[in-house]
Enzyme design. Structure first.
Site, mmCIF file in Angstrom:
data_model
loop_
_atom_site.group_PDB
_atom_site.id
_atom_site.type_symbol
_atom_site.label_atom_id
_atom_site.label_comp_id
_atom_site.label_asym_id
_atom_site.label_seq_id
_atom_site.Cartn_x
_atom_site.Cartn_y
_atom_site.Cartn_z
ATOM 1 N N LYS A 179 46.411 -51.727 22.186
ATOM 2 C CA LYS A 179 46.176 -50.808 23.295
ATOM 3 C C LYS A 179 45.587 -49.521 22.751
ATOM 4 O O LYS A 179 46.225 -48.803 21.993
ATOM 5 C CB LYS A 179 47.489 -50.524 24.024
ATOM 6 C CG LYS A 179 47.384 -49.462 25.121
ATOM 7 C CD LYS A 179 46.725 -49.986 26.361
ATOM 8 C CE LYS A 179 46.817 -48.987 27.501
ATOM 9 N NZ LYS A 179 46.241 -49.491 28.738
ATOM 10 N N ASP B 181 59.087 -42.773 32.687
ATOM 11 C CA ASP B 181 59.939 -41.643 32.310
ATOM 12 C C ASP B 181 60.970 -42.107 31.288
ATOM 13 O O ASP B 181 61.561 -43.176 31.442
ATOM 14 C CB ASP B 181 60.649 -41.082 33.541
ATOM 15 C CG ASP B 181 61.260 -39.710 33.268
ATOM 16 O OD1 ASP B 181 62.037 -39.244 34.111
ATOM 17 O OD2 ASP B 181 60.968 -39.129 32.211
#
Length: 646
Positions: A547, A641
């Site tokens: 990624k 989060d």
């Protein structure tokens, strides 16, 4: 004596060159067993020519990287414009690759090691020969001259005179001017007969709402729906209706098909246009547009049509000369990737709600007739332009304020579908930091906070902000592997099934560049980065998904590594594993194990849908993974989060 020797040398050279010339200068007919090889000699590659020499089929070099594209191009004009190419992933072939014409598989492209890179679609019958026409169509025929396969029936981003697209057919744009992988836009003649332009959602492979439509569907007149997109030999492009009527696309100056080359191309920026080029030309001749669709792509792609041509926080403006979009970063912003002029723009500063005297640190750049469609969080009525500007400066959440007709819309970053046009009649205030400075890293939570098991946000807010962004990226990357999966592991990451047994490993950027062959084979992409297939060496070859993040964590290397360590301490059978990372200069990359079965979306939306039992198993598996992240791992993780329990 010297002249005689030179003459003998030239004669000898011509004898060696003769087979190559004979191979290239065919009469358009290629026998089974014929082949071409991608060679770097003379900075060119071998090819077959159509009888007139107008078109060539073969290998076109891509830059100076020893990479080639199997393609068809105009052979007589200097820029050698490509009109068709083998568009498998990857769409490029290394030096020494070859294409062979076979009886049972048609055209077969192989690497120097013999690996099959691409082949013409399944052939029903036995190929007797190939025929390369002066129209630019490469045809495979059997011994009765029946067409078994042809490039005209398998178009890429361009349609030529004599070519027809049937209902259900499409063109697909490339990623950029020089990247021939499949891009974001497509032109389709839908089953209802409507010719549309739309963008593609890479995450789900679904299509967004069209930003152009010909409206050639069933109406008050029976048979008014389109059945073919026709580009006739005279260079006119139109939708042929079921009742024989025509919806003409070609307009503007008329040119002679005898004197001009012409093509219609879906450009990488989503604009579909017809171009002409004189066959007899001087050194300054180039392709000139006759017309293009849509009228203004900056305005016509709305929020329902997906992200605009330009990336996040960028502004799209239409070029008056060729009706093509151009992208620009506003003041205080710069491109995430300097090589991608159509990419996203990042703020060159950090904005925090912890700062005092906000109005002394920030200012705004005023632009006219500029707007972004999304990210509005506050609408203020009965405001003046000055009130709107001041309100944004004093609001730590505000990135941009749009003012029009006594109304102020405040918007937060990131912004999408930015555009500038005189029809918008709006004043835009873009917020930027006066000194472009960054904030110091805040102090760690006090021991008393830890003792009382309190979550302290004032001390770690920037860290949480960066952490939240990183986990969003992880979630997006995991979606390409198997839906809503993450890549985490405990202190020792061990890949038992693949034989890999290494700790969470830091990679250099060069290592990952080599492992992915220069980031060529794309697995998928999201808003914050692209995932590439790669191979790392650990005694044996291990396939990985790399990624490549578009964003830079502005709090620095320490925070990035801390976040990687946090997600590295989680491990569950339903979560893809993290193998390593790259934290080098401005480069941030994450390395995962590769799930070779593809994305969850490709399974759910395939032609054969999964059973209800399979769907329940998928939902249960995802729920178990999320339950572990929320409640069972040592550091609970919530979507987008990370909240350390102190």
């Amino acid at each position: 004596m010297e002249m005689a020797f030179t003459a003998q040398l030239l004669l000898l050279s011509s004898l060696f060159l003769q087979p190559v010339l004979v191979l290239s200068q065919t009469n358009g007919s290629i026998a089974v067993g014929g082949s071409l090889t991608a060679t770097a000699e003379g900075n060119s590659s071998s090819s077959w020519l159509s009888p007139s020499g107008d078109f060539a089929f073969g290998f076109r070099p891509l830059g100076n990287n020893d990479l080639f594209l199997l393609s068809i191009w105009y052979a007589k004009i200097p820029d050698r414009t490509i009109v068709w190419y083998a568009n498998n992933k990857p769409a490029v072939a290394p030096l020494g690759s070859s294409v062979n014409l076979t009886a049972h598989s048609g055209l077969v492209l192989t690497s120097p090691q013999g690996k099959e890179l691409w082949k013409s679609e399944t052939i029903v019958g036995v190929v007797a020969n190939g025929v390369f026409n002066d129209t630019g169509n490469f045809v495979l025929e059997d011994d009765s001259s029946k067409k078994l396969w042809e490039s005209f029936k398998n178009p890429t981003d361009t349609i030529l005179p004599g070519q027809i697209i049937e209902t259900g057919g499409s063109l697909a744009s490339r990623q950029s001017e020089t990247n021939y992988s499949k891009g974001r836009f497509q032109l389709r003649l839908q089953q209802d007969g409507n010719l549309v332009l739309n963008s593609i959602n890479f995450t789900t492979a679904s299509t967004n709402t069209p930003y152009y439509g010909s409206a050639t569907t069933t109406g008050t007149v029976p048979g008014s729906e389109g059945k073919q997109l026709v580009f006739n030999d005279s260079g006119y492009l139109y939708v042929l209706r079921e009742n024989g009527g025509k919806y003409t696309l070609t307009w503007g100056n008329r040119v002679s098909a005898m004197a001009y080359y012409t093509r219609a191309t879906l450009n990488f920026d989503g604009v579909f246009a017809q171009y002409v080029h004189p066959k007899t030309f001087s050194g300054n001749a180039s392709w000139e547009p006759l017309w293009s669709l849509p009228e203004n792509i900056c305005l016509d792609i709305d929020a329902d049509s997906g992200p605009g041509v330009c990336g996040f926080n960028s502004i799209c403006a239409l070029s008056a000369a060729d009706k093509r979009p151009k992208c620009e970063c506003p003041r205080g912003f710069s491109l995430l990737d300097p090589n991608d002029l159509y990419g996203s723009c990042k703020p060159d500063f950090i904005q925090s709600c912890e700062e005092k005297e906000e109005e002394h640190l920030y200012d705004v750049q005023m632009l006219t007739n500029t707007d972004w469609l999304t990210s509005e969080y506050s609408r203020l009525e009965e405001f003046t332009a000055d009130n709107c500007s001041e309100s944004c400066i004093q609001d730590c959440l505000c990135g941009v304020a749009i003012y029009s007709n006594q109304t102020c819309w405040k918007k937060e970053l990131p912004l999408s579908n930015g555009r500038v046009d005189s029809s918008l009649r709006a004043t835009t205030f873009i917020k930027f930091r006066k000194d472009n400075s960054t904030l110091p890293v805040p102090p760690s939570p006090s021991p008393d906070d830890k003792k009382n098991n309190k979550t302290t946000f004032t001390g770690i807010r920037p860290v949480i902000l960066a952490t939240a962004l990183l986990v969003c990226l992880v979630l997006i990357a995991a979606a390409f592997s198997l839906g809503l999966f993450f890549t985490f592991q405990k202190k020792q990451v061990r890949i038992m099934q693949s034989g890999l047994n290494i700790s969470l490993r830091p990679f250099s950027y060069q290592e990952l560049q080599e492992a992915t062959n220069g980031f060529t084979e794309e697995l998928g992409r999201g808003s914050f980065g692209v995932v590439y297939k790669g191979i790392i060496q650990n005694g044996s070859q291990v396939q990985v998904a790399v990624k490549k993040l578009h964003c830079v964590i502005q709090d620095g290397d320490k925070e990035f590594k801390t976040e990687v360590n946090v997600i590295g301490k989680t491990h569950h059978k339903n979560l893809v594993r993290l193998l390593g990372y790259c934290d080098e200069g401005q480069q941030r990359l994450l390395v995962y194990e590769l799930l070779s079965n593809g994305t969850l979306a490709s399974f759910l939306f395939a032609d054969v849908k999964p059973s209800w039992g399979q769907r329940i198993e998928i939902a249960y598996g995802i729920a178990k993974g999320l339950e572990y992240l929320h409640e069972e791992c040592s550091t609970p993780i919530i979507h987008c989060d990370i909240k350390p329990l102190m």
